[in-house]
Design a protein around this motif. Structure first.
Motif, PDB file in Angstrom:
ATOM      1  N   SER A 139       0.808  -1.224   0.000  1.00  0.00           N
ATOM      2  CA  SER A 139       0.000   0.000   0.000  1.00  0.00           C
ATOM      3  C   SER A 139       0.839   1.272   0.000  1.00  0.00           C
ATOM      4  O   SER A 139       0.287   2.371   0.042  1.00  0.00           O
ATOM      5  CB  SER A 139      -0.911   0.010   1.226  1.00  0.00           C
ATOM      6  OG  SER A 139      -0.149  -0.032   2.414  1.00  0.00           O
ATOM      7  N   LYS A 198      -4.512   2.160   2.053  1.00  0.00           N
ATOM      8  CA  LYS A 198      -4.493   3.173   0.999  1.00  0.00           C
ATOM      9  C   LYS A 198      -5.337   4.380   1.401  1.00  0.00           C
ATOM     10  O   LYS A 198      -4.972   5.525   1.114  1.00  0.00           O
ATOM     11  CB  LYS A 198      -4.999   2.575  -0.312  1.00  0.00           C
ATOM     12  CG  LYS A 198      -4.042   1.587  -0.944  1.00  0.00           C
ATOM     13  CD  LYS A 198      -4.677   0.893  -2.141  1.00  0.00           C
ATOM     14  CE  LYS A 198      -3.766  -0.174  -2.710  1.00  0.00           C
ATOM     15  NZ  LYS A 198      -4.412  -0.903  -3.825  1.00  0.00           N
ATOM     16  N   HIS A 199      -6.452   4.138   2.058  1.00  0.00           N
ATOM     17  CA  HIS A 199      -7.282   5.248   2.513  1.00  0.00           C
ATOM     18  C   HIS A 199      -6.539   6.055   3.569  1.00  0.00           C
ATOM     19  O   HIS A 199      -6.601   7.297   3.572  1.00  0.00           O
ATOM     20  CB  HIS A 199      -8.606   4.717   3.069  1.00  0.00           C
ATOM     21  CG  HIS A 199      -9.699   5.736   3.072  1.00  0.00           C
ATOM     22  ND1 HIS A 199      -9.781   6.723   4.023  1.00  0.00           N
ATOM     23  CD2 HIS A 199     -10.740   5.938   2.226  1.00  0.00           C
ATOM     24  CE1 HIS A 199     -10.836   7.480   3.780  1.00  0.00           C
ATOM     25  NE2 HIS A 199     -11.437   7.036   2.692  1.00  0.00           N
ATOM     26  N   TRP A 200      -5.843   5.377   4.458  1.00  0.00           N
ATOM     27  CA  TRP A 200      -5.055   6.089   5.473  1.00  0.00           C
ATOM     28  C   TRP A 200      -3.869   6.819   4.857  1.00  0.00           C
ATOM     29  O   TRP A 200      -3.309   7.724   5.468  1.00  0.00           O
ATOM     30  CB  TRP A 200      -4.580   5.094   6.545  1.00  0.00           C
ATOM     31  CG  TRP A 200      -5.627   4.794   7.572  1.00  0.00           C
ATOM     32  CD1 TRP A 200      -6.949   5.100   7.508  1.00  0.00           C
ATOM     33  CD2 TRP A 200      -5.435   4.141   8.824  1.00  0.00           C
ATOM     34  NE1 TRP A 200      -7.602   4.673   8.643  1.00  0.00           N
ATOM     35  CE2 TRP A 200      -6.699   4.084   9.463  1.00  0.00           C
ATOM     36  CE3 TRP A 200      -4.331   3.587   9.464  1.00  0.00           C
ATOM     37  CZ2 TRP A 200      -6.880   3.495  10.723  1.00  0.00           C
ATOM     38  CZ3 TRP A 200      -4.508   2.998  10.709  1.00  0.00           C
ATOM     39  CH2 TRP A 200      -5.766   2.959  11.334  1.00  0.00           C
ATOM     40  N   THR A 202      -4.102   8.693   2.250  1.00  0.00           N
ATOM     41  CA  THR A 202      -4.551   9.859   1.482  1.00  0.00           C
ATOM     42  C   THR A 202      -3.946  11.186   1.957  1.00  0.00           C
ATOM     43  O   THR A 202      -3.642  12.033   1.107  1.00  0.00           O
ATOM     44  CB  THR A 202      -6.088   9.950   1.451  1.00  0.00           C
ATOM     45  OG1 THR A 202      -6.598   9.936   2.795  1.00  0.00           O
ATOM     46  CG2 THR A 202      -6.681   8.793   0.672  1.00  0.00           C
ATOM     47  N   LEU A 205      -0.521  11.181   0.320  1.00  0.00           N
ATOM     48  CA  LEU A 205      -0.603  11.258  -1.129  1.00  0.00           C
ATOM     49  C   LEU A 205      -1.070  12.639  -1.575  1.00  0.00           C
ATOM     50  O   LEU A 205      -0.653  13.127  -2.634  1.00  0.00           O
ATOM     51  CB  LEU A 205      -1.539  10.168  -1.658  1.00  0.00           C
ATOM     52  CG  LEU A 205      -1.051   8.735  -1.440  1.00  0.00           C
ATOM     53  CD1 LEU A 205      -2.104   7.736  -1.902  1.00  0.00           C
ATOM     54  CD2 LEU A 205       0.273   8.487  -2.144  1.00  0.00           C
ATOM     55  N   GLY A 206      -1.925  13.268  -0.790  1.00  0.00           N
ATOM     56  CA  GLY A 206      -2.318  14.640  -1.098  1.00  0.00           C
ATOM     57  C   GLY A 206      -1.131  15.582  -1.056  1.00  0.00           C
ATOM     58  O   GLY A 206      -0.976  16.468  -1.918  1.00  0.00           O
TER      59      GLY A 206
END
Length: 374
Positions: A139, A198-200, A202, A205-206
């Motif tokens: 991830s 992957k949600h964590w 974000t 990644l932003g």
């Protein structure tokens, strides 16, 4: 007032950490959790007994061999009166055992069925085995950390992936229970640990999209610093007002000018700032710096050893009972169940959920519930 999940019955087919942690949280909120173990029990009983004891408190344990007709029949009987089922089999296994969602939903259309796996039920990696470290790698989480020195373990200590999957499983179950109040129907929840991670990811990644890869780990005034006595100081002076207080305490006038007044300005000179902070903190022992920084309202503390967590008096979350660890639900709510009993012995509650003898009137679940002590 009843506990939030009073009357909710959870059948837990999972092992090791992600599923059992999720079902223990549901139990902390008042659900009855029936831990269904294969002959020999959850692998964690033998491999990681301390972990097993920590995430299976207060559950009922029964032994069912799902490779037998009698075992499948017994599980189907449990499901008839269940609200939630959690399993962590590899994709396809539940179907082969006849405990998959379509089969069980035909018995109980109100059932909320959770498959909690590493990579989800479909996709190129769905059938791959894995553990927390594998999911962290897949991830992108491990890519946030420096490559370790040769021979040193690579990881971040806490099983973040397993726990992320657990939390999304719990959130999804609670949402599905709310939906069921109006729809009257259960549903299938495909929870993948890598998706949760992957949600964590974000927030990071932003930042990556906005600033580029070179700036991802550049956070001036934030990190770990070694002091004169070898103690490690943990600093979180990101905001501009904290930064001004920090450089004043350290006496670093060169870092207090208008060219470093904003976080974005400091980020562009992260390496040079880091070097000056490291040199400053090496001048005094940890206790001196903590006293000064905390007196000036700068976010700073030392590192608490894990073993110290077991001995902290009057902790709101952690405690001990009879040598066992107690982890209380970390958010105060009315009518939460009290500290529950220790993790169960294998099959300790078989008698409470045994099939009814021939000739007796059958309950909807085909089971007899025997009161404790009967």
């Amino acid at each position: 007032m009843q506990s939030p999940l009073a009357g909710v019955r959870v059948v837990d087919l999972s092992e090791l950490l992600p599923g059992p942690y999720a079902t223990q949280l549901l139990g902390d909120l008042g659900a009855t959790v029936i831990k269904v173990e294969r002959p020999g029990g959850d692998n964690a009983r033998a491999i990681l007994p301390g972990l097993f004891a920590a995430v299976n408190r207060g559950k009922d344990s029964i032994v069912i061999d799902l490779k037998t007709e009698d075992g499948v029949r017994r599980l189907h009987g449990l499901v008839a009166e269940a609200d939630v089922l959690v399993e962590g089999f590899r994709p396809g296994v539940a179907r082969r055992l006849r405990v998959d969602y379509p089969t069980l939903a035909a018995i109980n259309p109100r059932l909320i069925y959770v498959s909690l796996t590493g990579y989800g039920q479909a996709g190129a990696m769905a059938d791959q085995p894995g553990h927390d470290l594998n999911y962290l790698a897949a991830s992108g989480v491990l890519g946030l950390y420096p490559t370790p020195e040769p021979g040193r373990p690579y990881g971040i200590g806490l099983p973040v992936g397993d726990l992320a999957g657990s939390m999304f499983a719990v959130v999804s179950v609670l949402a599905a229970l709310m939906q069921r109040q109006t729809s009257g129907q259960g549903q299938y929840l495909d929870v993948a640990i890598t998706d949760a991670l992957k949600h964590w990811m974000t927030p990071r990644l932003g930042m990556l999209l906005a600033d580029g890869p070179g700036q991802l780990g550049q956070r001036p005034g934030y990190g770990l610093f070694t002091c004169a006595d070898g103690g490690v100081l943990v600093l979180g002076a990101i905001e501009d007002h904290f930064w001004r207080r920090l450089v004043a305490v350290l006496g670093l006038e060169a870092l207090a000018g208008p060219d470093l007044a904003t976080y974005r300005q400091r980020q562009a000179r992260h390496e040079a700032i880091r070097a000056q902070l490291e040199a400053a903190f090496r001048r005094e022992p940890l206790a001196v710096w903590l006293a000064r920084l905390q007196a000036h309202d700068v976010p700073a503390n030392g590192v608490t050893a894990p073993e110290a967590m077991l001995d902290a008096p009057d902790d709101r979350v952690l405690g001990r009972s009879g040598g066992s660890l107690i982890a209380r639900f970390p958010v105060a709510m009315p009518a939460l169940p009290p500290d529950r009993r220790a993790s169960p012995a294998l099959g300790a509650d078989d008698a409470r959920y045994r099939p009814e003898p021939a000739g007796h009137k059958t309950s909807p679940a085909g089971l007899v519930a025997v009161e404790a002590g009967a």
